[in-house]
Design a protein around this motif. Structure first.
Motif, short mmCIF file in Angstrom:
data_model
loop_
_atom_site.label_atom_id
_atom_site.label_comp_id
_atom_site.label_asym_id
_atom_site.label_seq_id
_atom_site.Cartn_x
_atom_site.Cartn_y
_atom_site.Cartn_z
N GLU A 1 1.92 9.31 -5.78
CA GLU A 1 2.72 10.65 -5.56
C GLU A 1 3.57 11.04 -6.66
O GLU A 1 3.63 12.10 -7.20
CB GLU A 1 3.09 10.79 -4.27
CG GLU A 1 2.54 10.82 -3.27
CD GLU A 1 2.84 10.49 -1.65
OE1 GLU A 1 4.24 10.52 -1.81
OE2 GLU A 1 2.16 10.54 -0.94
N ARG A 2 4.41 9.99 -7.17
CA ARG A 2 5.37 10.42 -8.07
C ARG A 2 4.67 10.70 -9.48
O ARG A 2 5.08 11.66 -10.16
CB ARG A 2 6.31 9.23 -8.31
CG ARG A 2 7.44 9.17 -7.24
CD ARG A 2 8.32 8.09 -7.69
NE ARG A 2 8.07 6.78 -8.00
CZ ARG A 2 8.12 5.85 -7.23
NH1 ARG A 2 8.49 6.01 -5.97
NH2 ARG A 2 7.44 4.57 -7.68
N GLN A 3 3.55 9.95 -9.71
CA GLN A 3 3.08 10.21 -11.04
C GLN A 3 2.21 11.51 -11.14
O GLN A 3 2.35 12.31 -12.05
CB GLN A 3 1.97 9.06 -11.21
CG GLN A 3 1.28 9.06 -12.62
CD GLN A 3 0.14 8.24 -12.70
OE1 GLN A 3 -0.03 7.55 -11.76
NE2 GLN A 3 -0.42 7.97 -14.14
N SER A 4 1.66 11.80 -9.93
CA SER A 4 0.86 13.29 -9.67
C SER A 4 2.03 14.54 -9.83
O SER A 4 1.77 15.22 -10.51
CB SER A 4 0.38 13.28 -8.40
OG SER A 4 -0.18 14.33 -7.89
N THR A 5 3.23 14.12 -9.16
CA THR A 5 4.17 15.16 -9.24
C THR A 5 4.82 15.33 -10.92
O THR A 5 4.93 16.59 -11.33
CB THR A 5 5.35 14.99 -8.51
OG1 THR A 5 4.92 14.75 -7.04
CG2 THR A 5 6.60 15.87 -8.56
N GLN B 1 0.91 -1.40 0.03
CA GLN B 1 -0.11 -0.14 0.04
C GLN B 1 0.75 1.25 0.09
O GLN B 1 0.77 1.98 -0.79
CB GLN B 1 -1.09 0.07 1.22
CG GLN B 1 -1.87 1.16 1.13
CD GLN B 1 -2.82 1.10 2.45
OE1 GLN B 1 -2.48 0.35 3.35
NE2 GLN B 1 -3.77 1.84 2.52
N GLN B 2 1.81 1.32 0.81
CA GLN B 2 2.98 2.39 0.80
C GLN B 2 3.57 2.64 -0.45
O GLN B 2 3.64 3.75 -0.88
CB GLN B 2 3.86 2.13 2.09
CG GLN B 2 4.84 3.44 2.02
CD GLN B 2 5.89 3.05 3.24
OE1 GLN B 2 5.83 2.13 3.74
NE2 GLN B 2 6.66 4.20 3.41
N SER B 3 3.85 1.52 -1.13
CA SER B 3 4.51 1.61 -2.55
C SER B 3 3.65 1.98 -3.43
O SER B 3 4.03 2.84 -4.52
CB SER B 3 4.97 0.22 -2.83
OG SER B 3 5.47 0.31 -4.31
N GLN B 4 2.18 1.87 -3.33
CA GLN B 4 1.32 2.29 -4.40
C GLN B 4 0.90 3.78 -4.10
O GLN B 4 0.91 4.30 -5.13
CB GLN B 4 -0.01 1.29 -4.17
CG GLN B 4 -0.93 1.78 -5.26
CD GLN B 4 -2.15 0.90 -5.11
OE1 GLN B 4 -2.45 0.34 -3.97
NE2 GLN B 4 -2.93 0.94 -5.90
N GLN B 5 1.19 4.16 -2.96
CA GLN B 5 0.94 5.51 -2.69
C GLN B 5 2.10 6.49 -3.09
O GLN B 5 1.92 7.51 -3.76
CB GLN B 5 0.85 5.71 -1.12
CG GLN B 5 -0.54 5.54 -0.52
CD GLN B 5 -0.64 5.64 0.96
OE1 GLN B 5 0.27 5.69 1.62
NE2 GLN B 5 -1.89 5.30 1.37
#
Length: 143
Positions: free
Chosen positions: A101-105, A93-97
């Motif tokens: 976040e990287r994709q959003s950035t 779950q943490q990896s997915q988050q």
């Protein structure tokens, strides 16, 4: 004295390829990671989910036969693999988050660059091919 050497599953030496797979001395696990478990009176091999279910069933069987000590030992082993499953789920779950976040950035940077009028690289088309016919050609020497 006869001592056997144990090899890892992937039979890798300490080279750079093996080092990149380990984090702080731990091998990253996924839900398909296979464990060798040496429980009380039994040796079991399988994923954390399979071992959890197996030890739970062994604990129920021991309870049914009246062996409370063995049942407690099996239930403790089941709890151990339950905790491993939870840790793996939490890590996933943490990896997915982090990926989100990287994709959003990345998307924010791209949209900001478009607003500023900066040219964006065209990823889908690939690198441009230049026409080399107008470039000076090297002379061939025989010899």
């Amino acid at each position: 004295m006869n001592v056997k050497r144990m090899r890892t599953r992937h039979h890798r030496s300490g080279g750079s390829n093996g080092a990149s797979r380990q984090l702080n001395g731990q091998i990253p696990m996924n839900r398909n990671h296979v464990f060798d478990s040496h429980g009380p009176d039994v040796r079991v091999r399988g994923t954390a989910q399979q071992l959890f279910e197996k030890y739970l069933q062994l604990g129920r069987d021991a309870t049914g036969s009246g062996d409370r000590v063995a049942a407690e030992a099996y239930f403790q082993h089941a709890e151990h693999y339950f905790r491993i499953m939870n840790a793996m789920a939490q890590a996933a779950q943490q990896s997915q988050q982090e990926r989100a976040e990287r994709q959003s950035t990345r998307q924010q940077r791209q949209s900001h660059a478009v607003e500023e009028g900066e040219p964006q690289p065209d990823i889908e088309d690939g690198p441009e091919e230049s026409d080399l016919s107008s470039e000076p050609q090297p002379e061939l020497s025989e010899g």
